[in-house]
Scaffold this motif. Structure first.
Motif, PDB file in Angstrom:
ATOM      1  N   ALA A 218      28.430 -70.889 -19.952  1.00 54.70           N
ATOM      2  CA  ALA A 218      28.530 -69.468 -20.280  1.00 54.70           C
ATOM      3  C   ALA A 218      29.043 -69.276 -21.697  1.00 54.70           C
ATOM      4  O   ALA A 218      28.548 -68.422 -22.443  1.00 54.70           O
ATOM      5  N   ILE A 219      30.028 -70.074 -22.093  1.00 53.16           N
ATOM      6  CA  ILE A 219      30.553 -69.982 -23.453  1.00 53.16           C
ATOM      7  C   ILE A 219      29.485 -70.365 -24.470  1.00 53.16           C
ATOM      8  O   ILE A 219      29.350 -69.731 -25.529  1.00 53.16           O
ATOM      9  N   ALA A 220      28.671 -71.377 -24.166  1.00 51.57           N
ATOM     10  CA  ALA A 220      27.573 -71.756 -25.062  1.00 51.57           C
ATOM     11  C   ALA A 220      26.584 -70.603 -25.231  1.00 51.57           C
ATOM     12  O   ALA A 220      26.096 -70.341 -26.337  1.00 51.57           O
ATOM     13  N   CYS A 221      26.286 -69.902 -24.140  1.00 50.81           N
ATOM     14  CA  CYS A 221      25.382 -68.746 -24.225  1.00 50.81           C
ATOM     15  C   CYS A 221      25.992 -67.642 -25.086  1.00 50.81           C
ATOM     16  O   CYS A 221      25.313 -67.055 -25.945  1.00 50.81           O
ATOM     17  N   LEU A 222      27.275 -67.344 -24.877  1.00 46.31           N
ATOM     18  CA  LEU A 222      27.931 -66.299 -25.650  1.00 46.31           C
ATOM     19  C   LEU A 222      27.955 -66.647 -27.135  1.00 46.31           C
ATOM     20  O   LEU A 222      27.748 -65.775 -27.996  1.00 46.31           O
ATOM     21  N   GLU A 223      28.197 -67.896 -27.440  1.00 44.67           N
ATOM     22  CA  GLU A 223      28.213 -68.325 -28.838  1.00 44.67           C
ATOM     23  C   GLU A 223      26.836 -68.213 -29.479  1.00 44.67           C
ATOM     24  O   GLU A 223      26.723 -68.058 -30.702  1.00 44.67           O
ATOM     25  N   ALA A 224      25.787 -68.258 -28.653  1.00 47.98           N
ATOM     26  CA  ALA A 224      24.425 -68.075 -29.150  1.00 47.98           C
ATOM     27  C   ALA A 224      24.020 -66.604 -29.148  1.00 47.98           C
ATOM     28  O   ALA A 224      22.869 -66.272 -29.487  1.00 47.98           O
ATOM     29  N   GLY A 225      24.940 -65.713 -28.759  1.00 48.03           N
ATOM     30  CA  GLY A 225      24.649 -64.294 -28.737  1.00 48.03           C
ATOM     31  C   GLY A 225      23.813 -63.843 -27.561  1.00 48.03           C
ATOM     32  O   GLY A 225      23.142 -62.810 -27.631  1.00 48.03           O
ATOM     33  N   VAL A 226      23.855 -64.599 -26.463  1.00 53.90           N
ATOM     34  CA  VAL A 226      23.049 -64.310 -25.284  1.00 53.90           C
ATOM     35  C   VAL A 226      23.958 -63.869 -24.137  1.00 53.90           C
ATOM     36  O   VAL A 226      24.916 -64.566 -23.784  1.00 53.90           O
ATOM     37  N   THR A 227      23.665 -62.725 -23.552  1.00 56.86           N
ATOM     38  CA  THR A 227      24.427 -62.212 -22.411  1.00 56.86           C
ATOM     39  C   THR A 227      24.232 -63.117 -21.197  1.00 56.86           C
ATOM     40  O   THR A 227      23.129 -63.598 -20.939  1.00 56.86           O
ATOM     41  N   VAL A 228      25.325 -63.325 -20.461  1.00 55.16           N
ATOM     42  CA  VAL A 228      25.331 -64.234 -19.322  1.00 55.16           C
ATOM     43  C   VAL A 228      25.565 -63.455 -18.033  1.00 55.16           C
ATOM     44  O   VAL A 228      26.530 -62.700 -17.918  1.00 55.16           O
ATOM     45  N   LEU A 229      24.687 -63.649 -17.072  1.00 57.43           N
ATOM     46  CA  LEU A 229      24.852 -63.120 -15.724  1.00 57.43           C
ATOM     47  C   LEU A 229      25.239 -64.297 -14.850  1.00 57.43           C
ATOM     48  O   LEU A 229      24.419 -65.162 -14.549  1.00 57.43           O
ATOM     49  N   LEU A 230      26.490 -64.325 -14.453  1.00 60.77           N
ATOM     50  CA  LEU A 230      27.146 -65.533 -13.979  1.00 60.77           C
ATOM     51  C   LEU A 230      27.366 -65.490 -12.473  1.00 60.77           C
ATOM     52  O   LEU A 230      28.037 -64.600 -11.955  1.00 60.77           O
ATOM     53  N   GLU A 231      26.802 -66.472 -11.766  1.00 60.25           N
ATOM     54  CA  GLU A 231      27.007 -66.554 -10.323  1.00 60.25           C
ATOM     55  C   GLU A 231      28.482 -66.795 -10.007  1.00 60.25           C
ATOM     56  O   GLU A 231      29.239 -67.319 -10.814  1.00 60.25           O
TER      57      GLU A 231
ATOM     58  N   GLU B  47      33.859 -64.045 -24.948  1.00 56.58           N
ATOM     59  CA  GLU B  47      33.110 -62.790 -24.956  1.00 56.58           C
ATOM     60  C   GLU B  47      33.608 -61.864 -26.061  1.00 56.58           C
ATOM     61  O   GLU B  47      32.817 -61.186 -26.724  1.00 56.58           O
ATOM     62  N   SER B  48      34.924 -61.832 -26.277  1.00 60.27           N
ATOM     63  CA  SER B  48      35.480 -60.938 -27.301  1.00 60.27           C
ATOM     64  C   SER B  48      35.023 -61.315 -28.699  1.00 60.27           C
ATOM     65  O   SER B  48      35.015 -60.473 -29.605  1.00 60.27           O
ATOM     66  N   ARG B  49      34.629 -62.581 -28.895  1.00 58.60           N
ATOM     67  CA  ARG B  49      34.148 -63.030 -30.205  1.00 58.60           C
ATOM     68  C   ARG B  49      32.638 -62.890 -30.358  1.00 58.60           C
ATOM     69  O   ARG B  49      32.104 -63.137 -31.437  1.00 58.60           O
ATOM     70  N   SER B  50      31.959 -62.527 -29.281  1.00 55.47           N
ATOM     71  CA  SER B  50      30.504 -62.529 -29.258  1.00 55.47           C
ATOM     72  C   SER B  50      29.957 -61.108 -29.288  1.00 55.47           C
ATOM     73  O   SER B  50      30.635 -60.145 -28.925  1.00 55.47           O
ATOM     74  N   THR B  51      28.706 -60.987 -29.700  1.00 53.64           N
ATOM     75  CA  THR B  51      28.002 -59.708 -29.587  1.00 53.64           C
ATOM     76  C   THR B  51      27.420 -59.523 -28.189  1.00 53.64           C
ATOM     77  O   THR B  51      26.921 -58.451 -27.858  1.00 53.64           O
ATOM     78  N   ALA B  52      27.473 -60.575 -27.382  1.00 58.40           N
ATOM     79  CA  ALA B  52      26.902 -60.556 -26.033  1.00 58.40           C
ATOM     80  C   ALA B  52      27.992 -60.305 -24.997  1.00 58.40           C
ATOM     81  O   ALA B  52      29.185 -60.201 -25.310  1.00 58.40           O
ATOM     82  N   HIS B  53      27.572 -60.223 -23.734  1.00 56.76           N
ATOM     83  CA  HIS B  53      28.487 -59.927 -22.636  1.00 56.76           C
ATOM     84  C   HIS B  53      28.386 -61.004 -21.568  1.00 56.76           C
ATOM     85  O   HIS B  53      27.419 -61.766 -21.506  1.00 56.76           O
ATOM     86  N   VAL B  54      29.394 -61.014 -20.690  1.00 53.22           N
ATOM     87  CA  VAL B  54      29.339 -61.835 -19.490  1.00 53.22           C
ATOM     88  C   VAL B  54      29.601 -60.925 -18.293  1.00 53.22           C
ATOM     89  O   VAL B  54      30.485 -60.065 -18.334  1.00 53.22           O
TER      90      VAL B  54
ATOM     91  N   ALA C 145      28.457 -52.732 -21.548  1.00 52.12           N
ATOM     92  CA  ALA C 145      28.679 -54.015 -20.881  1.00 52.12           C
ATOM     93  C   ALA C 145      28.167 -53.936 -19.453  1.00 52.12           C
ATOM     94  O   ALA C 145      28.447 -52.961 -18.747  1.00 52.12           O
ATOM     95  N   PRO C 146      27.417 -54.932 -18.990  1.00 51.83           N
ATOM     96  CA  PRO C 146      26.878 -54.878 -17.623  1.00 51.83           C
ATOM     97  C   PRO C 146      27.961 -55.181 -16.597  1.00 51.83           C
ATOM     98  O   PRO C 146      28.939 -55.866 -16.872  1.00 51.83           O
ATOM     99  N   PRO C 147      27.792 -54.661 -15.377  1.00 59.05           N
ATOM    100  CA  PRO C 147      28.733 -54.974 -14.297  1.00 59.05           C
ATOM    101  C   PRO C 147      28.388 -56.327 -13.683  1.00 59.05           C
ATOM    102  O   PRO C 147      27.238 -56.750 -13.744  1.00 59.05           O
ATOM    103  N   VAL C 148      29.341 -57.026 -13.093  1.00 58.67           N
ATOM    104  CA  VAL C 148      30.754 -56.743 -12.964  1.00 58.67           C
ATOM    105  C   VAL C 148      31.427 -57.274 -14.220  1.00 58.67           C
ATOM    106  O   VAL C 148      31.277 -58.461 -14.542  1.00 58.67           O
ATOM    107  N   THR C 149      32.159 -56.425 -14.941  1.00 61.47           N
ATOM    108  CA  THR C 149      32.702 -56.788 -16.242  1.00 61.47           C
ATOM    109  C   THR C 149      33.791 -57.843 -16.118  1.00 61.47           C
ATOM    110  O   THR C 149      34.300 -58.128 -15.029  1.00 61.47           O
ATOM    111  N   VAL C 150      34.173 -58.387 -17.275  1.00 60.22           N
ATOM    112  CA  VAL C 150      35.247 -59.378 -17.321  1.00 60.22           C
ATOM    113  C   VAL C 150      36.537 -58.811 -16.736  1.00 60.22           C
ATOM    114  O   VAL C 150      37.248 -59.483 -15.973  1.00 60.22           O
TER     115      VAL C 150
END
Length: 365
Positions: free
Chosen positions: A84-97, A114-121, A309-314
């Motif tokens: 998930a962190i790798a995705c965020l660092e690439a600017g890609v939003t993560v929908l995490l099981e 997430e706070s450092r990224s333009t993307a969300h988790v 930010a998509p649900p369910v947020t951090v």
């Protein structure tokens, strides 16, 4: 609100990934452009089944070559945080099981990423988004049910020894915990979404029957900021399986009983004497939609369309993860645990079993 067609990808093509693929395809608002799995053959078979144009052997390759709008992360839990962190660092939003991470410390590292990224988790806790849960939160929020008084939250499922033959199951190191972490999370997250912030928990956990390092049953008494109290039971030992939530308000009892997903038919409302209007209010806007990944994904896409930010947020998921850590801390120390008590230097922030479960390891001795 304008809609766009999103480019989606799936990382990890095991059992739960099929629900994600079906939700993406059924949404009509996203295209599944690629999948990735360390098992290249399984990834290729999955791609062929769902008409996905490309499959990859690694997350890095997928992110580099596909640049999706968001990724569904469906790997075993111990891989969630780093991928998930790798995705965020690439600017890609993560929908995490679920569970989103193995520990509270890992979750906080994910939140920092997430706070450092333009993307969300966003964590996949789909039972928040069924029609019944939406209706209950709406009526409760409008004061139509009166004060919440008490609740029961039961996840009594059955998982045999064959289920735990999968190497990453049943260990603190790769699954993070037992039914508290991986099974009951769906129901008590729904409980929290209805009753709001929890304040303190007193719990027990035990390994009764399964050859695992984690617990196979846990029970908790929970007090909420509202003053409501609840029992929470999580089990993988129950031959008669059920997922059951009961909310007792001043004006009505509202219940849902199902197993892995509910419809309106699974909900019942029993008004208190003199409050028959609650039944009429509940009957408004009926739905035949089943709670599950499709309803959750629709909520995600709606948020992305709005630029939110998509649900369910951090923030939402952290409250649920903190409860899990607090339940284990209470069970293994014999103490009552309050919100905020598990600080960054607590052993229960670093590992869900904290100072250690009171039984010998059998999987990773």
């Amino acid at each position: 609100m304008s809609q766009r067609n999103y480019r989606a990808a799936i990382i990890g093509t095991g059992g739960i990934a099929h629900a994600h693929a079906q939700a993406v395809i059924g949404s009509g608002r996203a295209s599944l452009v690629a999948v990735a799995d360390v098992d290249a053959g399984r990834a290729a078979d999955f791609a062929a089944k769902y008409g996905v144009p490309r499959s990859h052997a690694s997350t890095e390759e997928l992110l580099r070559e596909e640049k999706p709008d968001f990724v569904h992360l469906c790997t075993p839990p111990h891989l969630h945080a780093p991928l998930a962190i790798a995705c965020l660092e690439a600017g890609v939003t993560v929908l995490l099981e679920k569970p989103p991470t193995l520990t509270l410390a890992e979750f906080d590292a994910l939140a920092e990423a997430e706070s450092r990224s333009t993307a969300h988790v966003a964590t996949v806790l789909q039972h928040r988004f069924g029609a019944g849960a939406l209706r209950l939160r709406r009526l409760a929020g409008a004061g139509e049910l009166g004060r919440p008084l008490l609740a029961n939250c039961l996840t009594q499922w059955y998982r045999d020894e064959d289920y735990y033959a999968v190497p990453w199951r049943g260990t603190w190191e790769s699954e993070g915990g037992g039914p508290t972490m991986g099974h009951g999370i769906h129901q008590f997250d729904l409980l929290f979404s209805v009753l709001g912030p929890w304040r303190e928990v007193t719990a027990v956990a035990a390994r009764q029957a399964r050859s695992v390092d984690t617990e196979d049953v846990s029970m908790a008494l929970v007090t909420f900021d509202s003053g409501a109290v609840a029992t929470v039971v999580n089990s993988v030992l129950s031959p008669k399986q059920t997922s059951h939530l009961r909310f007792d308000y001043e004006r009505a009892t509202v219940e849902v009983e199902h197993l892995y997903g509910y419809t309106d038919d699974d909900w019942t409302v029993t008004p208190a004497p003199g409050h028959d209007e609650v039944t009429a209010l509940w009957g408004q806007d009926p739905s035949d939609r089943r709670s599950g990944h499709s309803g959750w994904l629709a909520a995600v896409l709606d948020a992305l369309d709005r630029g939110e930010a998509p649900p369910v947020t951090v923030a939402d998921a952290r409250r649920t993860m903190e409860f899990i850590a607090a339940l284990y801390a209470s069970a293994f120390t014999g103490e009552r645990v309050r919100t905020g008590q598990i600080t960054a230097d607590s052993p229960f922030a670093q590992k869900m079993d904290g100072t250690g479960a009171p039984w010998e390891k059998v999987r990773n001795p």
